[in-house]
Design a protein around this motif. Sequence first.
Motif, PDB file in Angstrom:
ATOM      1  N   LYS A   1      -6.047  -6.380  -4.272  1.00 26.35           N
ATOM      2  CA  LYS A   1      -7.306  -5.927  -4.867  1.00 26.35           C
ATOM      3  C   LYS A   1      -8.206  -6.111  -6.254  1.00 26.35           C
ATOM      4  O   LYS A   1      -9.107  -5.538  -6.435  1.00 26.35           O
ATOM      5  CB  LYS A   1      -7.355  -4.333  -4.396  1.00 26.35           C
ATOM      6  CG  LYS A   1      -6.931  -3.890  -3.461  1.00 26.35           C
ATOM      7  CD  LYS A   1      -7.855  -4.104  -2.196  1.00 26.35           C
ATOM      8  CE  LYS A   1      -7.573  -3.737  -0.673  1.00 26.35           C
ATOM      9  NZ  LYS A   1      -7.602  -2.168  -0.602  1.00 26.35           N
TER      10      LYS A   1
ATOM     11  N   ASP B   1     -11.511  -1.071  -2.727  1.00 26.17           N
ATOM     12  CA  ASP B   1     -11.614  -2.433  -1.956  1.00 26.17           C
ATOM     13  C   ASP B   1     -11.390  -3.731  -3.081  1.00 26.17           C
ATOM     14  O   ASP B   1     -11.085  -4.776  -2.937  1.00 26.17           O
ATOM     15  CB  ASP B   1     -12.930  -2.635  -1.337  1.00 26.17           C
ATOM     16  CG  ASP B   1     -13.113  -1.767  -0.287  1.00 26.17           C
ATOM     17  OD1 ASP B   1     -12.112  -1.533   0.518  1.00 26.17           O
ATOM     18  OD2 ASP B   1     -13.913  -0.754  -0.143  1.00 26.17           O
TER      19      ASP B   1
ATOM     20  N   GLU C   1     -16.545  10.445  -1.178  1.00 24.14           N
ATOM     21  CA  GLU C   1     -15.560   9.915  -2.345  1.00 24.14           C
ATOM     22  C   GLU C   1     -16.056  10.100  -3.838  1.00 24.14           C
ATOM     23  O   GLU C   1     -15.414  10.558  -4.632  1.00 24.14           O
ATOM     24  CB  GLU C   1     -15.118   8.538  -1.701  1.00 24.14           C
ATOM     25  CG  GLU C   1     -14.270   8.364  -0.848  1.00 24.14           C
ATOM     26  CD  GLU C   1     -14.110   6.873  -0.233  1.00 24.14           C
ATOM     27  OE1 GLU C   1     -13.013   6.684   0.298  1.00 24.14           O
ATOM     28  OE2 GLU C   1     -14.768   5.983  -0.833  1.00 24.14           O
TER      29      GLU C   1
ATOM     30  N   GLY D   1     -14.187   1.937   3.971  1.00 18.87           N
ATOM     31  CA  GLY D   1     -14.070   2.742   5.110  1.00 18.87           C
ATOM     32  C   GLY D   1     -15.203   3.320   5.293  1.00 18.87           C
ATOM     33  O   GLY D   1     -15.045   4.765   6.259  1.00 18.87           O
TER      34      GLY D   1
ATOM     35  N   LEU E   1     -17.791   6.368   1.098  1.00 20.09           N
ATOM     36  CA  LEU E   1     -18.189   6.239  -0.340  1.00 20.09           C
ATOM     37  C   LEU E   1     -18.885   7.400  -1.143  1.00 20.09           C
ATOM     38  O   LEU E   1     -18.426   7.994  -2.164  1.00 20.09           O
ATOM     39  CB  LEU E   1     -18.915   4.887  -0.568  1.00 20.09           C
ATOM     40  CG  LEU E   1     -20.239   4.709   0.098  1.00 20.09           C
ATOM     41  CD1 LEU E   1     -21.072   3.714  -0.724  1.00 20.09           C
ATOM     42  CD2 LEU E   1     -20.072   4.391   1.667  1.00 20.09           C
TER      43      LEU E   1
ATOM     44  N   THR F   1      -9.757   8.264   0.978  1.00 22.09           N
ATOM     45  CA  THR F   1      -9.691   7.881   2.444  1.00 22.09           C
ATOM     46  C   THR F   1      -9.261   6.428   2.456  1.00 22.09           C
ATOM     47  O   THR F   1      -9.829   5.577   1.898  1.00 22.09           O
ATOM     48  CB  THR F   1     -11.330   7.990   3.097  1.00 22.09           C
ATOM     49  OG1 THR F   1     -11.710   9.243   2.889  1.00 22.09           O
ATOM     50  CG2 THR F   1     -11.373   7.412   4.401  1.00 22.09           C
ATOM     51  N   GLY F   2      -8.853   6.017   3.723  1.00 23.27           N
ATOM     52  CA  GLY F   2      -8.244   4.764   3.947  1.00 23.27           C
ATOM     53  C   GLY F   2      -6.722   4.712   4.214  1.00 23.27           C
ATOM     54  O   GLY F   2      -5.886   5.565   4.176  1.00 23.27           O
ATOM     55  N   SER F   3      -6.415   3.237   4.420  1.00 24.66           N
ATOM     56  CA  SER F   3      -4.966   3.040   4.972  1.00 24.66           C
ATOM     57  C   SER F   3      -4.039   3.333   3.663  1.00 24.66           C
ATOM     58  O   SER F   3      -2.622   3.845   3.974  1.00 24.66           O
ATOM     59  CB  SER F   3      -4.754   1.665   5.560  1.00 24.66           C
ATOM     60  OG  SER F   3      -5.402   0.717   4.486  1.00 24.66           O
ATOM     61  N   THR F   4      -4.459   2.932   2.624  1.00 23.12           N
ATOM     62  CA  THR F   4      -3.592   3.442   1.503  1.00 23.12           C
ATOM     63  C   THR F   4      -3.324   4.858   1.109  1.00 23.12           C
ATOM     64  O   THR F   4      -2.120   5.316   0.955  1.00 23.12           O
ATOM     65  CB  THR F   4      -4.021   2.584   0.008  1.00 23.12           C
ATOM     66  OG1 THR F   4      -4.431   1.345   0.377  1.00 23.12           O
ATOM     67  CG2 THR F   4      -2.927   2.576  -0.935  1.00 23.12           C
TER      68      THR F   4
ATOM     69  N   GLY G   1      -8.165   5.037  -2.905  1.00 19.16           N
ATOM     70  CA  GLY G   1      -7.919   3.542  -2.782  1.00 19.16           C
ATOM     71  C   GLY G   1      -9.360   2.853  -3.317  1.00 19.16           C
ATOM     72  O   GLY G   1     -10.033   3.601  -3.579  1.00 19.16           O
TER      73      GLY G   1
ATOM     74  N   LYS H   1       0.801  -1.215  -0.025  1.00 19.09           N
ATOM     75  CA  LYS H   1       0.032   0.167  -0.116  1.00 19.09           C
ATOM     76  C   LYS H   1       0.983   1.075  -0.040  1.00 19.09           C
ATOM     77  O   LYS H   1       0.691   2.353  -0.771  1.00 19.09           O
ATOM     78  CB  LYS H   1      -0.964  -0.081   1.192  1.00 19.09           C
ATOM     79  CG  LYS H   1      -1.941  -1.009   1.380  1.00 19.09           C
ATOM     80  CD  LYS H   1      -2.934  -1.088   2.351  1.00 19.09           C
ATOM     81  CE  LYS H   1      -3.780  -2.165   2.397  1.00 19.09           C
ATOM     82  NZ  LYS H   1      -5.080  -2.007   3.224  1.00 19.09           N
TER      83      LYS H   1
HETATM   84  C1  5RP Z   1     -12.987   4.004   1.992  1.00 17.59           C
HETATM   85  C2  5RP Z   1     -12.573   3.250   0.889  1.00 17.59           C
HETATM   86  C3  5RP Z   1     -11.376   2.941   0.653  1.00 17.59           C
HETATM   87  O1  5RP Z   1     -10.550   3.580  -0.396  1.00 17.59           O
HETATM   88  C4  5RP Z   1     -11.132   1.426   0.570  1.00 17.59           C
HETATM   89  O2  5RP Z   1     -11.995   0.671   1.591  1.00 17.59           O
HETATM   90  C5  5RP Z   1      -9.701   0.980   0.513  1.00 17.59           C
HETATM   91  O3  5RP Z   1      -9.230   1.004   1.838  1.00 17.59           O
HETATM   92  P1  5RP Z   1      -7.743   0.532   2.231  1.00 17.59           P
HETATM   93  O4  5RP Z   1      -6.674   1.469   1.642  1.00 17.59           O
HETATM   94  O5  5RP Z   1      -7.702   0.905   3.730  1.00 17.59           O
HETATM   95  O6  5RP Z   1      -7.671  -0.748   1.781  1.00 17.59           O
HETATM   96  O7  5RP Z   1     -13.282   3.191  -0.124  1.00 17.59           O
HETATM   97  O8  5RP Z   1     -14.416   4.350   1.876  1.00 17.59           O
END
Ligand code: 5RP
Length: 217
Positions: A121, A84, A103, A97, A100, A28-31, A82, A7
């Motif tokens: 992914k 899923d 986003e 996360g 949506l 948004t998210g860890s990436t 990012g 990531k």
């Molecule tokens: C948040 C998202 C994220 O982009 C998606 O869940 C990926 O998250 P991560 O980078 O933590 O794997 O859509 O609403």
Amino acid sequence: MTQDEMKKAAGWAALEYVIPGTIVGVGTGSTVNHFIDALGTIKDQLKGAVSSSIASTERLKALGIQVFDLNEVESFSVYVDGADEINPSRDMIKGGGAALTREKIVAAVADKFVCIIDNTKTVDVLGAFPLPVEVIPMSREYVAREIRKLGGNPVWRENVITDNGNQILDVHGLAITEPKVLEAKLNSIAGVVTNGLFAARGADVVIIGTPDGAEIR
Ligand code: 5RP
């Protein structure tokens, strides 16, 4: 290489798409958190950011990056976020996360969507990851019944309230062969704010973190 290191490779590689002196759209998210860390290293070259969640806004501000209200921004070049799941046509499932809706709004304004993911992914057919649907709270059970008629198995994400004060249904059991059609169908159910299919507006560039580094598609 761990999944988080992949990531990180994708997040930092996305810096290449940031245009100096402009506003950048941030998902948004860890990436994306890795991307935000990378943005911090060039913050003096940025005009600022528009953000898709309270969490990303706080992280950007903590690094000293100005966050604009989307209503103040008529257009911007690049949105980095990012996913899923993503298929070969660059349609995505997002919303793991719960961000949506914002986003999708920020992505709609951007000229280019740069999707950053690790190599777990990519899929041929979307749907193994449960599809998030943001609903107005009073509509939740009605929407769930309508989704069952479409063949999905909706599960209420009980511990989550979105940044918009709404609830999330995660829809299991779908093999999504026509993402654009399902995206429109779900959005037409009364009470649905939006769903996590990003097909009408998919990604333009995909950066995949792999054990060998970032790969661009
Ligand atoms: C948040 C998202 C994220 O982009 C998606 O869940 C990926 O998250 P991560 O980078 O933590 O794997 O859509 O609403």
